[in-house]
Design a protein around this motif. Structure first.
Motif, PDB file in Angstrom:
ATOM      1  N   VAL A 262      12.388  -5.217 -10.572  1.00 57.62           N
ATOM      2  CA  VAL A 262      11.246  -5.366  -9.669  1.00 57.62           C
ATOM      3  C   VAL A 262      10.585  -6.681 -10.016  1.00 57.62           C
ATOM      4  CG1 VAL A 262       8.958  -4.465  -9.091  1.00 57.62           C
ATOM      5  CG2 VAL A 262      10.870  -2.880  -9.414  1.00 57.62           C
ATOM      6  N   HIS A 263      10.470  -7.576  -9.045  1.00 57.75           N
ATOM      7  CA  HIS A 263       9.821  -8.861  -9.312  1.00 57.75           C
ATOM      8  C   HIS A 263       9.472  -9.542  -8.000  1.00 57.75           C
ATOM      9  CE1 HIS A 263      13.671 -10.566  -8.222  1.00 57.75           C
ATOM     10  NE2 HIS A 263      14.275  -9.967  -9.223  1.00 57.75           N
ATOM     11  N   PRO A 264       8.578 -10.522  -8.038  1.00 59.70           N
ATOM     12  CA  PRO A 264       8.288 -11.277  -6.815  1.00 59.70           C
ATOM     13  C   PRO A 264       9.526 -12.068  -6.412  1.00 59.70           C
ATOM     14  CG  PRO A 264       6.667 -11.751  -8.543  1.00 59.70           C
ATOM     15  CD  PRO A 264       7.794 -11.021  -9.199  1.00 59.70           C
ATOM     16  N   MET A 265       9.677 -12.285  -5.121  1.00 59.34           N
ATOM     17  CA  MET A 265      10.829 -13.039  -4.649  1.00 59.34           C
ATOM     18  C   MET A 265      10.421 -13.861  -3.424  1.00 59.34           C
ATOM     19  SD  MET A 265      14.561 -11.455  -3.843  1.00 59.34           S
ATOM     20  CE  MET A 265      15.744 -11.899  -5.107  1.00 59.34           C
ATOM     21  N   MET A 266      10.972 -15.071  -3.345  1.00 59.92           N
ATOM     22  CA  MET A 266      10.786 -15.869  -2.130  1.00 59.92           C
ATOM     23  C   MET A 266      11.879 -15.507  -1.144  1.00 59.92           C
ATOM     24  SD  MET A 266       9.522 -19.660  -3.184  1.00 59.92           S
ATOM     25  CE  MET A 266       8.086 -19.910  -4.241  1.00 59.92           C
ATOM     26  N   ILE A 267      11.465 -15.174   0.065  1.00 61.34           N
ATOM     27  CA  ILE A 267      12.388 -14.688   1.093  1.00 61.34           C
ATOM     28  C   ILE A 267      12.210 -15.526   2.349  1.00 61.34           C
ATOM     29  CG2 ILE A 267      12.954 -12.690   2.558  1.00 61.34           C
ATOM     30  CD1 ILE A 267      11.941 -10.898   0.335  1.00 61.34           C
ATOM     31  N   LYS A 268      13.313 -15.960   2.938  1.00 58.81           N
ATOM     32  CA  LYS A 268      13.245 -16.767   4.176  1.00 58.81           C
ATOM     33  C   LYS A 268      12.509 -16.002   5.265  1.00 58.81           C
ATOM     34  CE  LYS A 268      17.225 -19.817   3.977  1.00 58.81           C
ATOM     35  NZ  LYS A 268      18.098 -19.133   2.973  1.00 58.81           N
ATOM     36  N   ILE A 269      11.693 -16.708   6.047  1.00 65.12           N
ATOM     37  CA  ILE A 269      10.900 -16.000   7.055  1.00 65.12           C
ATOM     38  C   ILE A 269      11.766 -15.372   8.138  1.00 65.12           C
ATOM     39  CG2 ILE A 269       8.658 -17.155   6.830  1.00 65.12           C
ATOM     40  CD1 ILE A 269       9.521 -18.850   9.285  1.00 65.12           C
ATOM     41  N   SER A 270      13.014 -15.807   8.274  1.00 71.82           N
ATOM     42  CA  SER A 270      13.871 -15.191   9.291  1.00 71.82           C
ATOM     43  C   SER A 270      14.477 -13.868   8.805  1.00 71.82           C
ATOM     44  CB  SER A 270      14.995 -16.149   9.676  1.00 71.82           C
ATOM     45  OG  SER A 270      15.744 -16.497   8.528  1.00 71.82           O
ATOM     46  N   HIS A 271      14.317 -13.538   7.539  1.00 74.40           N
ATOM     47  CA  HIS A 271      14.864 -12.273   7.015  1.00 74.40           C
ATOM     48  C   HIS A 271      13.947 -11.117   7.441  1.00 74.40           C
ATOM     49  CE1 HIS A 271      16.206  -9.175   4.205  1.00 74.40           C
ATOM     50  NE2 HIS A 271      17.286  -9.900   4.028  1.00 74.40           N
ATOM     51  N   PRO A 272      14.536  -9.983   7.837  1.00 73.97           N
ATOM     52  CA  PRO A 272      13.694  -8.870   8.285  1.00 73.97           C
ATOM     53  C   PRO A 272      12.632  -8.443   7.265  1.00 73.97           C
ATOM     54  CG  PRO A 272      15.984  -8.434   8.851  1.00 73.97           C
ATOM     55  CD  PRO A 272      15.984  -9.695   8.035  1.00 73.97           C
ATOM     56  N   LEU A 273      12.906  -8.562   5.977  1.00 76.09           N
ATOM     57  CA  LEU A 273      11.905  -8.159   4.987  1.00 76.09           C
ATOM     58  C   LEU A 273      10.658  -9.042   5.040  1.00 76.09           C
ATOM     59  CD1 LEU A 273      14.093  -7.315   1.863  1.00 76.09           C
ATOM     60  CD2 LEU A 273      12.610  -5.713   3.086  1.00 76.09           C
ATOM     61  N   ALA A 274      10.820 -10.279   5.510  1.00 75.95           N
ATOM     62  CA  ALA A 274       9.677 -11.190   5.549  1.00 75.95           C
ATOM     63  C   ALA A 274       8.628 -10.735   6.558  1.00 75.95           C
ATOM     64  CB  ALA A 274      10.135 -12.604   5.876  1.00 75.95           C
ATOM     65  N   SER A 275       9.058  -9.945   7.551  1.00 75.49           N
ATOM     66  CA  SER A 275       8.112  -9.505   8.582  1.00 75.49           C
ATOM     67  C   SER A 275       7.403  -8.220   8.200  1.00 75.49           C
ATOM     68  CB  SER A 275       8.850  -9.319   9.905  1.00 75.49           C
ATOM     69  OG  SER A 275       9.686  -8.184   9.827  1.00 75.49           O
ATOM     70  N   VAL A 276       7.627  -7.733   6.995  1.00 73.86           N
ATOM     71  CA  VAL A 276       6.955  -6.506   6.536  1.00 73.86           C
ATOM     72  C   VAL A 276       5.602  -6.906   5.981  1.00 73.86           C
ATOM     73  CG1 VAL A 276       7.108  -4.529   4.985  1.00 73.86           C
ATOM     74  CG2 VAL A 276       9.180  -5.443   6.077  1.00 73.86           C
ATOM     75  N   ARG A 277       4.538  -6.636   6.757  1.00 71.35           N
ATOM     76  CA  ARG A 277       3.220  -7.157   6.433  1.00 71.35           C
ATOM     77  C   ARG A 277       2.272  -6.055   5.972  1.00 71.35           C
ATOM     78  NH1 ARG A 277       1.130  -8.298  11.054  1.00 71.35           N
ATOM     79  NH2 ARG A 277      -0.431  -9.777  10.326  1.00 71.35           N
ATOM     80  N   ASN A 278       1.149  -6.491   5.423  1.00 70.42           N
ATOM     81  CA  ASN A 278       0.075  -5.581   5.025  1.00 70.42           C
ATOM     82  C   ASN A 278       0.583  -4.472   4.113  1.00 70.42           C
ATOM     83  OD1 ASN A 278      -1.842  -7.117   6.385  1.00 70.42           O
ATOM     84  ND2 ASN A 278      -1.284  -6.183   8.330  1.00 70.42           N
ATOM     85  N   SER A 279       0.169  -3.225   4.348  1.00 74.03           N
ATOM     86  CA  SER A 279       0.527  -2.196   3.361  1.00 74.03           C
ATOM     87  C   SER A 279       1.823  -1.480   3.720  1.00 74.03           C
ATOM     88  CB  SER A 279      -0.620  -1.185   3.240  1.00 74.03           C
ATOM     89  OG  SER A 279      -0.766  -0.483   4.453  1.00 74.03           O
ATOM     90  N   TYR A 280       2.605  -2.038   4.634  1.00 69.99           N
ATOM     91  CA  TYR A 280       3.869  -1.394   4.996  1.00 69.99           C
ATOM     92  C   TYR A 280       4.920  -1.532   3.900  1.00 69.99           C
ATOM     93  CZ  TYR A 280       2.395  -0.088   9.608  1.00 69.99           C
ATOM     94  OH  TYR A 280       1.743   0.529  10.635  1.00 69.99           O
ATOM     95  N   ASN A 281       5.838  -0.592   3.910  1.00 72.71           N
ATOM     96  CA  ASN A 281       7.004  -0.628   3.021  1.00 72.71           C
ATOM     97  C   ASN A 281       8.259  -0.823   3.859  1.00 72.71           C
ATOM     98  OD1 ASN A 281       5.193   0.160   1.053  1.00 72.71           O
ATOM     99  ND2 ASN A 281       6.347   1.938   0.390  1.00 72.71           N
ATOM    100  N   ALA A 282       9.326  -1.239   3.195  1.00 75.36           N
ATOM    101  CA  ALA A 282      10.612  -1.305   3.878  1.00 75.36           C
ATOM    102  C   ALA A 282      11.728  -1.256   2.848  1.00 75.36           C
ATOM    103  CB  ALA A 282      10.725  -2.578   4.712  1.00 75.36           C
ATOM    104  N   VAL A 283      12.854  -0.731   3.270  1.00 78.06           N
ATOM    105  CA  VAL A 283      14.035  -0.691   2.406  1.00 78.06           C
ATOM    106  C   VAL A 283      15.187  -1.317   3.172  1.00 78.06           C
ATOM    107  CG1 VAL A 283      15.546   0.748   1.008  1.00 78.06           C
ATOM    108  CG2 VAL A 283      13.188   1.474   1.423  1.00 78.06           C
ATOM    109  N   PHE A 284      15.729  -2.380   2.632  1.00 76.43           N
ATOM    110  CA  PHE A 284      16.822  -3.122   3.246  1.00 76.43           C
ATOM    111  C   PHE A 284      18.101  -2.756   2.490  1.00 76.43           C
ATOM    112  CE2 PHE A 284      19.402  -6.906   4.052  1.00 76.43           C
ATOM    113  CZ  PHE A 284      19.142  -7.145   5.397  1.00 76.43           C
ATOM    114  N   ILE A 285      19.098  -2.273   3.215  1.00 78.41           N
ATOM    115  CA  ILE A 285      20.305  -1.749   2.579  1.00 78.41           C
ATOM    116  C   ILE A 285      21.515  -2.550   3.040  1.00 78.41           C
ATOM    117  CG2 ILE A 285      21.773   0.310   2.315  1.00 78.41           C
ATOM    118  CD1 ILE A 285      19.271   1.950   3.131  1.00 78.41           C
ATOM    119  N   GLU A 286      22.347  -2.954   2.097  1.00 78.00           N
ATOM    120  CA  GLU A 286      23.600  -3.614   2.451  1.00 78.00           C
ATOM    121  C   GLU A 286      24.757  -2.718   2.031  1.00 78.00           C
ATOM    122  OE1 GLU A 286      21.507  -7.874   1.360  1.00 78.00           O
ATOM    123  OE2 GLU A 286      23.508  -7.477   0.580  1.00 78.00           O
ATOM    124  N   GLY A 287      25.692  -2.498   2.958  1.00 80.61           N
ATOM    125  CA  GLY A 287      26.823  -1.638   2.642  1.00 80.61           C
ATOM    126  C   GLY A 287      28.086  -2.177   3.277  1.00 80.61           C
TER     127      GLY A 287
END
Lengths: 423, 423
Positions: A262-287
């Motif tokens: 668990v750590h801070p990470m810089m993420i490109k704004i075009s990545h879906p995780l970048a659009s997770v704002r305010n107190s929302y959560n998200a889980v991005f899964i690669e399979g």
């Protein structure tokens, strides 16, 4: 005429109260038998029937009329005893307790299995996001390779405010506290412990293993500055606190291992995780078969969490009607990948005295630790000069040693943030 | 030693071939008994065992050794007959057939129920995104108020290319065709029919009703210009083809109704749907307890779709082992909300001759149809003048009438795009 399922609830705070509200919408389906509370005399919302309150929590668990036990007390000690008691009395249990499931989930799931009843815990990770069900059902045949999650709403709120309203960390934290997103003592959130416990549960569910939450590598967000945020934006990125869970092979033995951090990470704004704002959560899964998938939603709050609890209650009820329960595969032991051997691109900010030759000295340290720089920029001059670097892929151990050596340089005043960059 | 489940597959195209590949990874769990194909002699990928191919598709369905039938033929006629035959032979069916489930889902689900077996169709909507399961299980107790989905990958790819690479519609379509995202005849995608069929299935699953796909209001993306896209960007928005499914009350009878529509929409870039790029799909759900939730993933493609099929196979297998099947509640009839009475904010582009008084004439028409303008901008001059308006909330019928009247104005050369704006 249906036979409503009889629920016993342990704890009547935010989530418990919302749950009572939700089940009251479906009186044909559910009835609340008893609610265990600490203080019967405390003031309650009007929809709570105070005649159902009791201070004797084990009486709820052993009550013959209670068919399903919902544990919303939190914490590890009392909650664990009560859940064990319920399971041993052959009662399915639904819990929202992340500390407990992270620390003792495997043990409790085994007790549930031995007694042939359900122990369901969807609400313990990411509130309303049905990630546990997704992993256990829809993705059961999937070869998951990586999970990247924004699992803590408080820190995501703080980072969003820093990014969008240019508040500094302290201001954003105070705002989060004022709005009830952060607690008075925000340590568990901002240090990353909360996200770490959730990451441990996710790992267990996704990879059918057991991970001690204390073995998760954790860095929090308290040292992130507005300068870091600005630099991320300038480079088309945002900073998020993420949990990364990744299957890796040991480079020597080629043994399957797992990295959880668990750590801070810089993420490109075009990545879906970048659009997770305010107190929302998200889980991005690669399979391997699904490619990329993301779930987004509210990670906390009374109603969203109660909604997840309700889903589990319905699941337990369905299983009871079929005389069955959710069977979890026996967890395997998967060793933790050595954090020092991980590689990543890094952002690193170094405050220096702006003297001739300082860049050469700094660059020499990077080079001697096998770290190659992809871009460098100087901000400010004289006594306020700051060098900001992006590196190519580098090993964690090498970056650690680089930071140590930089800190010892006379012309370096301070090594600031070191933030991993998502590739 | 486990008893592998014996699968019969109808159709061996992209998805069928990927499914055979996936189940071969778990030989203890699955075995493929037979595969029905149109042309046995066609060339196949090496992992397809050609001794299992047959041109007689009903032989697969009635084969005593086949326990679960997977329908991947597509289309309505043959597929429907085969699925019915399988269900009547008490065999669970898994299908990825969106046209069929949209048009005859209710009827087929009733046949499945009458025969006490499963008919599962996760793969028919949004490939790898487990939206049907989510609606049927996790959100079963939830009061869903609105669903907004990006359900068609082809159009999302085209709009992304227009937005990010400034291709015009034709160029972007050609690129999508070259990459295999769009078919030679792209009508079903770009006119919105494909999204409409998926919206009908989603509506049936979310609101336990039956919606004829022909009753879905549909507008495609073929008329969207780069000027529209630029204007959206300038205003902090992107244009997406969305399906909107919404519970509404008739304003007179206050009867519960449902609005289902597929059309382009301008969406603020800060909204999670705006970050859904290229050929990805997403479903954004608003509910009373959960608040907002989104699922994001691949909507098409062999492996992602096969992965959804595999999830359903596992589900059917689990149910068979318990001698049960997924019971769907009996669908209610919910009337469709009158599209003309919907309200929305609109973007509208009007090409005019740049003469004195033209704006007054145009504005007068808006006003006389009760539409109030929130902003206006003129682009170009003289014979190339274009007026671009954003309106406040306006009724669809009034906007239609406004467009009619504008088209008749002598100084209006053309009414261009009319695009709804998400609020």
């Amino acid at each position: 005429m249906k036979n409503p399922i009889r629920i016993g609830i342990l704890g009547c705070g935010n989530v418990g109260s919302a749950l009572v509200y939700l089940v009251a919408q479906e009186p044909d389906e559910f009835t609340v038998e008893k609610i265990a509370v600490n203080r019967i005399e405390a003031s309650r919302e009007p929809h709570i029937d105070i005649s159902k309150l009791t201070a004797d929590s084990s009486s709820v668990v052993v009550d013959q009329n209670v068919e399903i036990v919902v544990e919303l007390i939190g914490g590890i000690t009392v909650a664990k005893d009560l859940i064990e008691l319920a399971l041993k009395n052959k009662k399915p249990v639904v819990t929202a307790n992340k500390e407990l499931m992270a620390k003792h989930g495997t043990e409790l799931l085994r007790i549930a299995k031995d007694n042939g009843v359900d122990l369901l815990f969807e609400a313990s990770v990411c509130g309303a996001i049905p990630i546990v069900r997704l992993l256990k059902e829809s993705l059961v045949g999937e070869e998951i390779t990586r999970i990247v999650g924004i699992l803590n709403g408080t820190t995501n709120y703080i980072l969003t405010k820093m990014t969008e309203d240019r508040l500094d960390f302290e201001q954003a934290l105070q705002m989060a506290q004022k709005l009830g997103y952060a607690e008075k003592d925000p340590t568990a959130d901002i240090k990353g412990y909360d996200a770490g416990a959730k990451a441990a549960i996710l790992t267990s569910s996704a990879f059918i293993t057991f991970v001690d939450p204390d073995s998760v590598f954790i860095e929090g967000i308290a040292d992130i500055t507005l300068q870091d945020i600005d630099f991320a934006i300038k480079n088309g990125m945002v900073i998020k606190l993420v949990a990364v869970i990744e299957k890796l092979r040991n480079e020597i033995s080629s043994e399957l291992q797992i990295s959880i951090r668990v750590h801070p990470m810089m993420i490109k704004i075009s990545h879906p995780l970048a659009s997770v704002r305010n107190s929302y959560n998200a889980v991005f899964i690669e399979g391997e078969a699904i490619g990329e998938m993301m779930l987004y939603g509210k990670g906390a709050g009374g109603l969203p969490t109660a909604s997840a609890v309700l889903g589990d209650i319905l699941d337990a009820k369905h299983n009871m009607s079929l005389n069955t329960f959710n069977r979890f595969a026996e967890p395997r032991l998967i060793p933790i990948y050595d954090q020092n051997k991980l590689t990543s691109e890094f952002y690193i900010a170094v405050d220096v005295a702006d003297e001739p030759g300082v860049l050469a000295k700094v660059a020499q340290i990077f080079g001697s630790n096998r770290i190659s720089i992809s871009s460098m920029e100087q901000n400010g001059f004289g006594q306020n000069a700051r060098l900001v670097f992006f590196t190519h892929s580098a090993m964690e151990a090498d970056m650690k040693e680089t930071v140590n050596q930089l800190s010892e340089l006379e012309s370096v005043k301070k090594v600031g943030s070191v933030i991993r960059v998502m590739v």
